[in-house]
Design a protein around this motif. Structure first.
Motif, PDB file in Angstrom:
ATOM      1  N   TYR A 180       0.837  -1.206   0.000  1.00  0.00           N
ATOM      2  CA  TYR A 180       0.000   0.000   0.000  1.00  0.00           C
ATOM      3  C   TYR A 180       0.867   1.250   0.000  1.00  0.00           C
ATOM      4  CZ  TYR A 180      -3.427   3.402   1.826  1.00  0.00           C
ATOM      5  OH  TYR A 180      -4.223   4.500   2.024  1.00  0.00           O
ATOM      6  N   HIS A 193      -5.742  -5.541  -1.870  1.00  0.00           N
ATOM      7  CA  HIS A 193      -6.909  -5.116  -1.116  1.00  0.00           C
ATOM      8  C   HIS A 193      -7.998  -6.178  -1.237  1.00  0.00           C
ATOM      9  CE1 HIS A 193      -5.151  -1.339  -0.280  1.00  0.00           C
ATOM     10  NE2 HIS A 193      -5.373  -0.765  -1.450  1.00  0.00           N
ATOM     11  N   THR A 195     -12.059  -7.565  -0.508  1.00  0.00           N
ATOM     12  CA  THR A 195     -13.415  -7.032  -0.684  1.00  0.00           C
ATOM     13  C   THR A 195     -14.301  -7.653   0.391  1.00  0.00           C
ATOM     14  OG1 THR A 195     -13.092  -6.823  -3.081  1.00  0.00           O
ATOM     15  CG2 THR A 195     -15.360  -6.766  -2.269  1.00  0.00           C
ATOM     16  N   CYS A 197     -12.978  -3.649   1.690  1.00  0.00           N
ATOM     17  CA  CYS A 197     -11.803  -2.981   2.252  1.00  0.00           C
ATOM     18  C   CYS A 197     -12.140  -1.508   2.383  1.00  0.00           C
ATOM     19  CB  CYS A 197     -10.588  -3.165   1.348  1.00  0.00           C
ATOM     20  SG  CYS A 197      -9.056  -2.426   1.994  1.00  0.00           S
ATOM     21  N   ARG A 199     -10.882   2.482   4.183  1.00  0.00           N
ATOM     22  CA  ARG A 199      -9.875   3.317   4.828  1.00  0.00           C
ATOM     23  C   ARG A 199     -10.547   4.303   5.788  1.00  0.00           C
ATOM     24  NH1 ARG A 199      -7.933   6.910   1.492  1.00  0.00           N
ATOM     25  NH2 ARG A 199      -9.077   6.355  -0.390  1.00  0.00           N
ATOM     26  N   GLN A 214     -14.698  -2.561  -2.322  1.00  0.00           N
ATOM     27  CA  GLN A 214     -13.289  -2.290  -2.081  1.00  0.00           C
ATOM     28  C   GLN A 214     -13.059  -0.806  -2.313  1.00  0.00           C
ATOM     29  OE1 GLN A 214      -9.997  -1.060  -2.360  1.00  0.00           O
ATOM     30  NE2 GLN A 214      -9.766  -1.968  -4.400  1.00  0.00           N
ATOM     31  N   CYS A 216     -10.394   0.965  -0.793  1.00  0.00           N
ATOM     32  CA  CYS A 216      -9.076   1.290  -0.254  1.00  0.00           C
ATOM     33  C   CYS A 216      -8.110   1.824  -1.298  1.00  0.00           C
ATOM     34  CB  CYS A 216      -8.459   0.057   0.412  1.00  0.00           C
ATOM     35  SG  CYS A 216      -9.226  -0.402   1.983  1.00  0.00           S
ATOM     36  N   ASN A 274      -5.733  -6.640   2.545  1.00  0.00           N
ATOM     37  CA  ASN A 274      -6.074  -5.550   3.455  1.00  0.00           C
ATOM     38  C   ASN A 274      -7.584  -5.465   3.637  1.00  0.00           C
ATOM     39  OD1 ASN A 274      -3.374  -4.629   3.785  1.00  0.00           O
ATOM     40  ND2 ASN A 274      -3.486  -3.600   1.804  1.00  0.00           N
ATOM     41  N   ARG A 275      -8.011  -5.368   4.901  1.00  0.00           N
ATOM     42  CA  ARG A 275      -9.435  -5.233   5.225  1.00  0.00           C
ATOM     43  C   ARG A 275      -9.755  -3.838   5.740  1.00  0.00           C
ATOM     44  NH1 ARG A 275     -13.791  -3.905   5.717  1.00  0.00           N
ATOM     45  NH2 ARG A 275     -15.574  -4.926   6.707  1.00  0.00           N
ATOM     46  N   TYR A 276      -8.967  -3.348   6.689  1.00  0.00           N
ATOM     47  CA  TYR A 276      -9.103  -1.993   7.214  1.00  0.00           C
ATOM     48  C   TYR A 276      -7.749  -1.301   7.127  1.00  0.00           C
ATOM     49  CZ  TYR A 276     -13.286  -3.823   9.643  1.00  0.00           C
ATOM     50  OH  TYR A 276     -14.487  -4.411   9.962  1.00  0.00           O
TER      51      TYR A 276
END
Length: 290
Positions: A180, A193, A195, A197, A199, A214, A216, A274-276
């Motif tokens: 990232y 990322h 789904t 995800c 920010r 998604q 992010c 990546n989730r959060y």
């Protein structure tokens, strides 16, 4: 940082913005990742002690080692004169524990204080004492700051323990987060990322656009951004990694260099994706140089 038009006017923080980069780098020489493994219970207790110190305004209860480093926003600070001297109402806190590096990370939100804060803190530990303690302290005027909105979202997210058989390796968790940040300098680089995800940057939550989608992906910046001095706290049990770093615009003929900016990026990684993603950034120049 975000690609949205959330720059707005803000007062200049001269105490930070006029600090020379050499001083920042000198303050960070001590802030290298810890090496020795340690017990999770001990780290949990130290993180709880930190939260108690902040809620009571008693920095002396944090067990600092001799010749330890304490810093705020990439600058060395006397702990007896820093943010810990303020007794802040703690509306929410979340901590991670890195037993391999003997380090902790804590997100602390004080939204109901008359002067709201969102603070990210990492500690390195040796023999039960804190050798490095550094915080990114954000408040009004920092990057899209909004403690109320940040609190509302962070407290409903699931950062719970992941079953042992489903946990990612430390390497996989770090790789997802590093991708990232690396993408900021080269938008052609892929980023894993998942789904969904989403920010959370200051008061801005991208998941509100598409809760199951998604959201992010950043998109290209006007000019590339490089990050440096990355310091990690990784907790496989919850798929989490915190990265403290500073970043600068890469000079592409589009304007002056942006001085190193204190930033904390925090990631929840599930299945290598990546989730959060949380970001808190303390601006050293008006509008963080934009």
């Amino acid at each position: 940082m975000k690609s949205e038009s959330e720059w707005g006017s803000r007062p200049s923080k001269l105490a930070r913005g006029t600090i020379k980069c050499s001083i920042i780098l000198a303050g960070m020489t001590a802030a290298t990742n810890a090496q020795a493994a340690c017990e999770r219970g001990m780290l949990r207790q130290l993180a709880a002690t930190y939260v108690e110190a902040q809620s009571t305004g008693q920095p002396a209860i944090v067990p600092l080692a001799a010749e330890s480093y304490y810093g705020e926003n990439n600058l060395p600070v006397d702990i007896a004169a820093g943010i810990l001297t303020q007794a802040l109402p703690v509306d929410f806190t979340r901590s991670f524990y890195d037993t391999e590096q003997c380090a902790t990370f804590t997100e602390l939100v004080s939204a109901t204080n008359a002067h709201p804060y969102v603070i990210h803190t990492r500690m390195e530990v040796s023999d039960g004492e804190v050798t490095v303690m550094e915080s990114v302290v954000t408040d009004e005027g920092d990057w899209v700051f909004g403690a109320d909105a940040h609190l509302a979202q962070t407290q409903v997210e699931n950062w719970g323990e992941i079953p042992a058989g489903q946990r990612d390796t430390r390497e996989s968790i770090q790789a997802a987060a590093d991708a990232y940040l690396d993408n900021w300098g080269n938008p052609e680089l892929p980023v894993p990322h998942g789904t969904p995800c989403a920010r959370l940057e200051g008061r801005i939550y991208t998941g509100s656009r598409d809760p199951e989608g998604q959201t992010c992906t950043m998109g290209a910046f006007p000019q590339p951004i490089e990050t440096g001095s990355r310091r990690y706290v990784i907790d496989e049990t919850v798929g989490a990694v915190s990265i403290f770093h500073n970043f600068s615009w890469i000079d592409a003929g589009l304007g002056p260099y942006h001085p190193g900016t204190p930033t904390s990026q925090t990631f929840r990684v599930e299945g290598g994706m990546n989730r959060y993603i949380h970001e808190v950034t303390a601006c050293t120049t008006p509008k963080c140089g934009r």
